[in-house]
Scaffold this motif. Structure first.
Motif, PDB file in Angstrom:
ATOM      1  N   PHE A   8       1.852  11.922   9.929  1.00 35.21           N
ATOM      2  CA  PHE A   8       1.338  11.145  11.055  1.00 35.21           C
ATOM      3  C   PHE A   8       2.540  10.577  11.784  1.00 35.21           C
ATOM      4  CE2 PHE A   8      -2.042  11.333   8.021  1.00 35.21           C
ATOM      5  CZ  PHE A   8      -3.177  11.506   8.799  1.00 35.21           C
TER       6      PHE A   8
ATOM      7  N   TRP B  93       7.894   9.783  12.317  1.00 37.54           N
ATOM      8  CA  TRP B  93       6.852   9.677  11.286  1.00 37.54           C
ATOM      9  C   TRP B  93       6.634   8.216  10.924  1.00 37.54           C
ATOM     10  CZ3 TRP B  93       8.137  13.678   6.906  1.00 37.54           C
ATOM     11  CH2 TRP B  93       8.338  14.947   7.464  1.00 37.54           C
TER      12      TRP B  93
ATOM     13  N   PHE C  17      -7.458   9.334   6.826  1.00 35.99           N
ATOM     14  CA  PHE C  17      -7.350  10.126   8.045  1.00 35.99           C
ATOM     15  C   PHE C  17      -8.276   9.588   9.133  1.00 35.99           C
ATOM     16  CE2 PHE C  17      -5.697  14.413   6.157  1.00 35.99           C
ATOM     17  CZ  PHE C  17      -4.654  13.746   5.552  1.00 35.99           C
TER      18      PHE C  17
ATOM     19  N   ARG D 275      -8.410  10.500   0.938  1.00 36.27           N
ATOM     20  CA  ARG D 275      -7.670  11.107   2.038  1.00 36.27           C
ATOM     21  C   ARG D 275      -8.493  11.046   3.327  1.00 36.27           C
ATOM     22  NH1 ARG D 275      -4.165  16.090   3.016  1.00 36.27           N
ATOM     23  NH2 ARG D 275      -3.130  15.537   1.103  1.00 36.27           N
TER      24      ARG D 275
ATOM     25  N   LEU E 122       3.068   9.679   5.674  1.00 30.53           N
ATOM     26  CA  LEU E 122       3.082  11.028   5.122  1.00 30.53           C
ATOM     27  C   LEU E 122       2.179  11.025   3.891  1.00 30.53           C
ATOM     28  CD1 LEU E 122       4.290  13.921   4.823  1.00 30.53           C
ATOM     29  CD2 LEU E 122       6.184  12.873   3.568  1.00 30.53           C
TER      30      LEU E 122
ATOM     31  N   SER F  99      -3.973  12.280  14.783  1.00 32.62           N
ATOM     32  CA  SER F  99      -4.474  13.224  13.785  1.00 32.62           C
ATOM     33  C   SER F  99      -3.311  13.715  12.925  1.00 32.62           C
ATOM     34  CB  SER F  99      -5.130  14.427  14.474  1.00 32.62           C
ATOM     35  OG  SER F  99      -6.254  14.006  15.200  1.00 32.62           O
ATOM     36  N   PRO F 100      -3.624  14.191  11.735  1.00 32.38           N
ATOM     37  CA  PRO F 100      -2.543  14.693  10.867  1.00 32.38           C
ATOM     38  C   PRO F 100      -1.956  15.999  11.383  1.00 32.38           C
ATOM     39  CG  PRO F 100      -4.673  15.145   9.887  1.00 32.38           C
ATOM     40  CD  PRO F 100      -4.934  14.313  11.103  1.00 32.38           C
ATOM     41  N   GLU F 101      -0.702  16.183  11.099  1.00 29.39           N
ATOM     42  CA  GLU F 101      -0.034  17.453  11.366  1.00 29.39           C
ATOM     43  C   GLU F 101       0.297  18.076  10.016  1.00 29.39           C
ATOM     44  OE1 GLU F 101       3.183  17.490  14.271  1.00 29.39           O
ATOM     45  OE2 GLU F 101       2.529  15.475  14.885  1.00 29.39           O
TER      46      GLU F 101
ATOM     47  N   ALA G 246       0.362  16.043   4.956  1.00 30.46           N
ATOM     48  CA  ALA G 246      -0.041  15.643   6.297  1.00 30.46           C
ATOM     49  C   ALA G 246       0.914  14.580   6.841  1.00 30.46           C
ATOM     50  CB  ALA G 246      -1.457  15.098   6.271  1.00 30.46           C
TER      51      ALA G 246
END
Length: 118
Positions: free
Chosen positions: A31, A39, A7, A3, A42, A17-19, A29
């Motif tokens: 993106f 998106w 990232f 991960r 994911l 950055s991930p949300e 997460a």
């Protein structure tokens, strides 16, 4: 691939950055494009059974969902580490078992997803 590797790659390559959008799923997460908010990736930790893996020793696995050309979906799903997209449209998205690939193998699929969702 881990991960963290994924990232870091997405941050360094796309400056994204991930949300983390859901309290119920704090590790999920998303993106997405900064402009249109669509998106393109994911990352989720899911029960292996939810992606059709019946013999996993793990309680959870990490998957990456990316959007790809529908013609590629059926081809990729024949490979063991690609699965019908979990929680996304299975005609246009695919789930990739993260720990089964190196980052270099996934980069073209991420790039395709980024372009398809632009």
């Amino acid at each position: 691939m881990t991960r963290k590797e994924l990232f870091d790659y997405l941050l360094n390559t796309y400056d994204i950055s991930p949300e983390f959008m859901w309290k119920k799923h704090p590790k999920y997460a998303v993106f997405r494009h900064p402009e249109n908010k669509k998106w393109f990736a994911l990352v989720m930790n899911v029960d292996p059974l939810k992606v059709g893996i019946n013999n996993s020793p793990d309680n959870e696995i990490e998957v990456l969902d990316v959007k790809i050309d529908p013609e590629k979906v059926s081809i990729l799903q024949k490979a063991a580490s690609f699965k019908p997209a979990y929680h996304m449209n299975k005609e246009h998205w695919i789930s990739i078992i993260l720990d089964q690939f190196t980052l270099e193998k996934i980069i073209p699929l991420i790039a395709d997803s980024f372009q398809l969702t632009k």
